[in-house]
Design an enzyme around this catalytic site. Structure first.
Site, PDB file in Angstrom:
ATOM      1  N   HIS A  96       0.656  -1.256   0.137  1.00 17.02           N
ATOM      2  CA  HIS A  96       0.173   0.038  -0.048  1.00 17.02           C
ATOM      3  C   HIS A  96       0.850   1.359   0.041  1.00 17.02           C
ATOM      4  O   HIS A  96       0.408   2.512  -0.185  1.00 17.02           O
ATOM      5  CB  HIS A  96      -0.862  -0.067   1.211  1.00 17.02           C
ATOM      6  N   ASP A 119      -9.631  -0.140   3.997  1.00 13.90           N
ATOM      7  CA  ASP A 119      -8.736  -0.871   4.739  1.00 13.90           C
ATOM      8  C   ASP A 119      -8.924  -1.277   6.142  1.00 13.90           C
ATOM      9  O   ASP A 119      -9.782  -0.361   6.903  1.00 13.90           O
ATOM     10  CB  ASP A 119      -7.466   0.318   4.691  1.00 13.90           C
ATOM     11  N   HIS A 121      -6.615  -0.857   8.182  1.00 11.67           N
ATOM     12  CA  HIS A 121      -5.744  -0.059   8.805  1.00 11.67           C
ATOM     13  C   HIS A 121      -5.876   1.396   8.171  1.00 11.67           C
ATOM     14  O   HIS A 121      -6.274   1.483   6.836  1.00 11.67           O
ATOM     15  CB  HIS A 121      -4.229  -0.479   8.419  1.00 11.67           C
ATOM     16  N   ASP A 123      -3.250   3.437   7.878  1.00 10.82           N
ATOM     17  CA  ASP A 123      -1.840   3.764   7.129  1.00 10.82           C
ATOM     18  C   ASP A 123      -1.546   5.445   6.984  1.00 10.82           C
ATOM     19  O   ASP A 123      -1.084   6.138   6.058  1.00 10.82           O
ATOM     20  CB  ASP A 123      -2.103   3.382   5.736  1.00 10.82           C
ATOM     21  N   HIS A 136       4.402   1.515   4.055  1.00 11.61           N
ATOM     22  CA  HIS A 136       2.756   0.899   3.675  1.00 11.61           C
ATOM     23  C   HIS A 136       1.816   1.393   4.746  1.00 11.61           C
ATOM     24  O   HIS A 136       0.799   1.491   4.438  1.00 11.61           O
ATOM     25  CB  HIS A 136       2.621  -0.532   3.295  1.00 11.61           C
ATOM     26  N   ASP A 227      -7.431  -1.881   0.267  1.00 14.95           N
ATOM     27  CA  ASP A 227      -6.490  -2.620   0.671  1.00 14.95           C
ATOM     28  C   ASP A 227      -7.223  -4.058   0.747  1.00 14.95           C
ATOM     29  O   ASP A 227      -8.268  -4.078   1.630  1.00 14.95           O
ATOM     30  CB  ASP A 227      -5.996  -2.237   2.042  1.00 14.95           C
ATOM     31  N   ASP A 229      -6.903  -6.352   2.565  1.00 18.75           N
ATOM     32  CA  ASP A 229      -7.134  -6.851   3.939  1.00 18.75           C
ATOM     33  C   ASP A 229      -8.159  -6.020   4.542  1.00 18.75           C
ATOM     34  O   ASP A 229      -8.562  -6.074   5.881  1.00 18.75           O
ATOM     35  CB  ASP A 229      -5.802  -6.561   4.668  1.00 18.75           C
TER      36      ASP A 229
HETATM   37  N1  LIG Z   1      -1.720  -3.711   5.833  1.00 18.47           N
HETATM   38  C1  LIG Z   1      -1.294  -2.564   6.527  1.00 18.47           C
HETATM   39  N2  LIG Z   1      -1.681  -1.287   6.309  1.00 18.47           N
HETATM   40  O1  LIG Z   1      -3.020  -1.288   5.432  1.00 18.47           O
HETATM   41  N3  LIG Z   1      -0.243  -2.769   7.139  1.00 18.47           N
HETATM   42  C2  LIG Z   1       0.476  -1.748   7.860  1.00 18.47           C
HETATM   43  C3  LIG Z   1      -0.265  -1.007   8.899  1.00 18.47           C
HETATM   44  C4  LIG Z   1      -0.153  -1.708  10.222  1.00 18.47           C
HETATM   45  N4  LIG Z   1      -0.192  -0.561  11.299  1.00 18.47           N
HETATM   46 MN   LIG Z   2      -3.382  -0.449   3.684  1.00 16.61          MN
HETATM   47 MN   LIG Z   3      -4.225  -2.854   5.536  1.00 19.45          MN
HETATM   48 MN   LIG Z   4      -0.626  -3.820   4.296  1.00 21.35          MN
END
Ligand SMILES: N/C(=N\O)NCCC[NH3+]
Ligand SMILES: [Mn+2]
Ligand SMILES: [Mn+2]
Ligand SMILES: [Mn+2]
Length: 314
Positions: A96, A119, A121, A123, A136, A227, A229
């Site tokens: 990312h 996401d 997260h 980021d 990322h 993302d 995830d």
């Molecule tokens: N997938 C991640 N970001 O979207 N990983 C890094 C963030 C972890 N705080």
């Molecule tokens: Mn991300």
């Molecule tokens: Mn993520």
């Molecule tokens: Mn990530």
């Protein structure tokens, strides 16, 4: 209009091998023909090739700053020219950190763009708040004007001038926010819909408020940075930082159908598919196939079906 597909096989925004194979996995899951079945021409620009820097020592605990900065400068130019040619552009990651180049290149062409960040997260760590240093997890911090005074000068990033205002960003799917990120989100008053908000309001209301927040004053181009995830790990296991309790398939598709229906999607990123991390070939395939579904529904594939395409003869 037409769709451009751009692969960005890059992984140095984080430490796990394999995410550089994301573009191939998504293509192998049939992306190009799935998009060709929709109603416009598809141009596959292939994958960018990123130079390998032999010397790229960590800076303030941030690994590979020069590689990440250089890759994103190249990506910014590629996305910018695809947008300038009138394409709706799909960037396939890669990790990312690539959103830095993708959104920056888009914003050069469309300065009034708004950003929807889907996401687990945020980021939005700065190099100073990031627990891991991985870029990322810092992408959004490089974009925001309001964080300028909190960002150190990183080698490789002198070309990036912050271009986005906090009010032009909405998060959907958050469920793993670092303390430093929490403070920034609160301080800047960024509109966030965490998984808790989605449980409370439901995804239909979340999208209604999101699109009203971003578009009611003025219609403008949308950048969707997705993302994989954000989706529940049971649906997208082959990714670097899975977090339980993610979006259901139907929530993810509601988000992308609603964004398509605005008619304003201009660029989307689909990042963090890591074929190496799938426990089985099937795990990789379901993750890549989900990525294709997310992209196709962002570009018009609908559960309601659609009319016979003009290009098809009966
Ligand atoms: N997938 C991640 N970001 O979207 N990983 C890094 C963030 C972890 N705080
Ligand atoms: Mn991300
Ligand atoms: Mn993520
Ligand atoms: Mn990530």
């Amino acid at each position: 209009h037409s769709v451009a597909v751009l692969g960005a096989p890059f992984s140095k925004g984080q430490k796990r091998r394999g995410v550089e194979h994301g573009p191939k996995a998504i293509r192998d899951a049939g992306l190009i023909e799935r998009l060709s079945n929709l109603d416009y021409p598809v141009h596959d620009f292939g994958d960018l090739s990123f130079q390998n820097l032999d010397k790229d020592e960590p800076y303030m605990q941030v690994p590979f700053p020069r590689s990440v900065g250089r890759a994103n400068k190249l990506l910014s130019e590629a996305v910018g020219s695809a947008v300038a040619s009138g394409h709706t552009t799909v960037m396939l990651g890669g990790d990312h950190s690539l959103a830095i180049g993708s959104v920056e290149g888009h914003a050069r062409q469309c300065p009034d763009l708004c950003l929807i960040w889907v996401d687990a997260h945020a980021d939005i760590n700065t190099p100073l708040t990031s627990p891991s240093g991985n870029l990322h997890g810092q992408s959004v911090a490089f974009m925001l004007k309001e964080l300028q005074n909190k960002m150190p000068e990183l080698p490789g990033f002198s070309w990036v001038k912050p271009f986005l205002s906090a009010k032009d960003l909405v998060y959907i799917g958050l469920r793993d926010v670092d303390p430093g990120e929490y403070d920034i989100l609160k301080e800047l008053g960024i509109q966030c819909f965490t998984m808790r908000d989605i449980d409370r309001l439901g995804i239909q209301r979340v999208m209604e408020v999101t699109l009203d927040h971003l578009l009611s004053r003025k219609q403008r181009p949308i950048h969707l940075s997705f993302d994989i995830d954000a989706m529940d790990p049971s649906l997208a296991p082959a990714t670097g930082t899975p977090v339980n309790g993610g979006l259901t398939y139907r929530e993810g598709i509601w988000i992308t159908e609603e964004i398509h229906n605005t008619g304003l999607l201009s660029v989307m990123d689909l990042v963090e598919v890591n074929p190496v991390l799938g426990a089985s070939r099937e795990a990789v395939e379901v993750t890549a196939s989900l990525a294709v579904d997310i992209i196709a529904s962002s570009l018009g594939q609908s559960r309601q079906g659609g009319p016979i395409a003009q290009t098809q003869t009966l």
